[in-house]
Design an enzyme around this catalytic site. Structure first.
Site, PDB file in Angstrom:
ATOM      1  CG  MET A 163      -0.391   0.022   2.538  1.00  0.00           C
ATOM      2  SD  MET A 163      -1.744   0.092   3.745  1.00  0.00           S
ATOM      3  CE  MET A 163      -0.816   0.237   5.257  1.00  0.00           C
ATOM      4  NE  ARG A 296      -3.832   3.034  11.457  1.00  0.00           N
ATOM      5  CZ  ARG A 296      -4.472   4.171  11.245  1.00  0.00           C
ATOM      6  NH1 ARG A 296      -5.729   4.307  11.643  1.00  0.00           N
ATOM      7  NH2 ARG A 296      -3.857   5.168  10.643  1.00  0.00           N
ATOM      8  CE1 TYR A 435       5.256  -1.191  11.651  1.00  0.00           C
ATOM      9  CE2 TYR A 435       6.624  -1.159   9.684  1.00  0.00           C
ATOM     10  CZ  TYR A 435       6.098  -1.845  10.769  1.00  0.00           C
ATOM     11  OH  TYR A 435       6.439  -3.153  10.955  1.00  0.00           O
ATOM     12  CD  GLU A 436       0.349  -0.019   8.318  1.00  0.00           C
ATOM     13  OE1 GLU A 436      -0.667   0.657   8.093  1.00  0.00           O
ATOM     14  OE2 GLU A 436       0.950  -0.636   7.431  1.00  0.00           O
ATOM     15  N   GLY A 437       0.426   4.645  11.192  1.00  0.00           N
ATOM     16  CA  GLY A 437      -0.144   5.664  12.065  1.00  0.00           C
ATOM     17  C   GLY A 437       0.558   5.643  13.402  1.00  0.00           C
TER      18      GLY A 437
END
Length: 583
Positions: A163, A296, A435-437
């Site tokens: 992604m 997440r 990462y991933e927020g």
């Protein structure tokens, strides 16, 4: 050290704590695919492939890392053959749609297999995790033609997925994405732009990498509302999936990182690459976030996996390493370091946190399954998923780093050198908070978007199950039950205070991290009681260990709740008032 999946604990959670088979009976699509005997057999096979195939690659993969050679990313020795074996056995499509070749396993089971993969090797696990996420997004938002083309290839591992969101000027704030997509007469789009920090953006494990790219049309609205999502394969193919040529997708460089060095983190260039709209125009974030909930949670489980692997290493070392005496003189000999109180404190902290985290992962997997497969109760599950996913992502990874450091500390000086391998876990798990927020963003999401709206509806839904567990626990563990009950009451009270604060967004921003941690420790307390309730009258070694760890959690870890809830209630001005010039 050889990785051994904690199958006894995993089985206990499925059969005794959450009664998974009964849950699956309420999900006909799942019940048709699996029963408990099958689930346990699947976990046993997962333990074998992660312990015997993947774990041995972890350290040599870290030492070698990925390389960019003539524009192609090359993974460490052994990765390609291992991934082929892993994929051929169907593990990439573990949770995939059976109609297109997936195994169709429920997420309750998936979270346990994810933990095995991350325990065995963070870097290796990421390639299949991103592929599964891309497949989920296509399965949820793709056309029938897109599903038929891409899903079988992704589930089989013949193609992999990535992604592509982040750009040099657009990290967590995606409003500033500049990658453009130009519509073509045949319904496709030409995608042009640069993306950074793309996990698995390029590699040699598969014949193709299918990128899900956020981009905007020339006439799209400004900000995040103008973002659309596109399927942009590295190589083009015909309708049957036969590769036909390059597609203007290239890797500019790979990042040299603190950890997960065998995972390819790429700068990706798209030069009028042919792409295909996934979902609706200007609704790209909505489509992407279908994937993000699962990703997440997966990255949160990276924290659990590192903590579990580190605990296994540290516990084994503490039994073997002899240093000092517990008491008495030299004539009594040298004791293994496990006799020392501080070593036991570190190991029990790591174990009590990790085993509660595993229970929370299964609970969250259950809610994702209810959200996906049930019609009755799906809305409640949707609210709980919204609450639990940011909690899992941030809390698992914050405590995963803490536990990894504790496990490293058990080794003393030997934990700081590469020889033992435990230091790799500290390096690898560190990225999971970012990462991933980032975890700060997870905390803001949890408090600002999930706890405070609708008068705390999502939190009260969680509390409904908490109250059932507390009712069962009062007879055996009244003190702990009251502590957990009081903690959730304080969480509700703090949320009301923040909701009505005259400091507005500052109040939420400054309280969010501490509120998330307070909720995490309270939830772990509830889950420890749920596990202890499920032991019933058992008095075997497994039950004895659980009782020791549960008592330790409430005495030595749960008190952290009070610190965090007090901090969350403190005035935002303590943070906001200091002038910028003083930093």
């Amino acid at each position: 050290m050889h990785y051994q999946a904690p199958l006894d604990d995993m089985q206990f959670l499925l059969t005794d704590v959450f009664q998974a088979e009964q849950q699956w009976q309420n999900m006909p699509a799942v019940a048709e695919m699996i029963d408990m005997d099958t689930a346990l057999a699947v976990l046993e096979e997962g333990a074998k492939i992660t312990g015997e195939l993947i774990a041995p690659l972890n350290r040599p993969g870290d030492e070698q890392g990925v390389r960019l050679i003539d524009g192609q990313v090359v993974t460490p020795d052994g990765y390609k053959a291992a991934f082929a074996t892993f994929a051929e056995a169907g593990w990439v499509g573990f949770g995939g749609d059976p109609e297109f070749g997936g195994m169709g396993m429920p997420k309750m089971l998936g979270v346990l297999f994810d933990e095995m993969c991350y325990s065995a090797s963070n870097a290796f696990a990421l390639y299949s995790s991103l592929t599964a996420g891309a497949a989920l997004c296509i399965a949820s938002h793709g056309t029938e033609e897109q599903k038929a083309l891409y899903l079988p290839k992704l589930y089989s591992g013949e193609w992999c997925g990535a992604m592509d969101m982040t750009e040099p000027q657009a990290g967590s704030d995606l409003r500033h994405v500049r990658t453009k997509a130009e519509p073509q007469e045949d319904g496709s789009y030409l995608v042009t732009g640069t993306k950074i920090f793309i996990t698995g953006g390029d590699h040699d494990l598969s014949d193709n990498v299918v990128h899900l790219v956020l981009a905007r049309l020339p006439d799209a609205p400004a900000g995040s509302r103008g973002l659309s999502l596109f399927i942009v394969p590295k190589r083009q193919s015909d309708e049957q999936g036969n590769l036909t040529g390059a597609n203007g997708v290239s890797c500019g460089s790979v990042e040299h990182k603190m950890g997960i060095t065998a995972s390819a983190t790429c700068v990706m260039h798209f030069d009028k690459a042919k792409g295909y709209l996934l979902g609706k125009l200007n609704r790209g974030l909505m489509a992407m976030f279908t994937m993000m909930n699962y990703e997440r949670l997966s990255i949160g489980i990276q924290g659990l996996g590192c903590a579990q692997m580190g605990y296994q290493m540290a516990a084994a070392y503490a039994k073997e390493r002899k240093q000092g005496q517990k008491s008495g003189g030299l004539s009594q000999g040298i004791d293994p370091i496990l006799v020392h109180g501080d070593v036991r404190r570190m190991l029990m902290t790591s174990a009590s946190i990790t085993e509660a985290g595993r229970a929370l992962a299964v609970l969250t997997g259950l809610q994702l399954d209810r959200q996906k497969y049930q019609t009755e109760g799906a809305e409640d599950a949707d609210a709980l998923v919204g609450l639990l996913v940011p909690l899992c992502k941030a809390f698992f990874t914050d405590l995963g780093l803490e536990c990894s450091v504790l496990n490293q500390q058990v080794f003393g000086g030997h934990g700081y050198i590469r020889e033992t391998g435990v230091e790799q876990l500290v390096r690898d798990v560190r990225i999971a908070q970012i990462y991933e927020g980032t975890n700060g963003i997870q905390a803001l999401d949890l408090l600002g978007r999930k706890v405070l709206p609708k008068q705390g509806e999502a939190l009260r839904m969680l509390m409904a199950d908490v109250e059932v567990t507390l009712g069962e626990a009062k007879a055996r563990h009244p003190q702990w039950a009251e502590q957990v009950n009081q903690a959730f009451a304080e969480l509700v009270d703090a949320a009301d205070l923040l909701r009505n604060s005259d400091q507005g967004a500052d109040a939420v921003n400054c309280a969010a991290n501490d509120y998330l941690h307070a909720l995490g420790y309270a939830t772990y307390g509830y889950l420890w009681l749920k596990m202890l309730n499920a032991l019933d009258e058992r008095d075997d070694e497994f039950a004895q260990r659980k009782h020791h760890l549960g008592a330790f959690y409430f005495a030595r870890v749960f008190p952290r709740f009070a610190t965090h809830i007090a901090a969350a209630r403190s005035e935002a001005a303590l943070i906001t008032a200091m002038d910028e010039s003083l930093f």
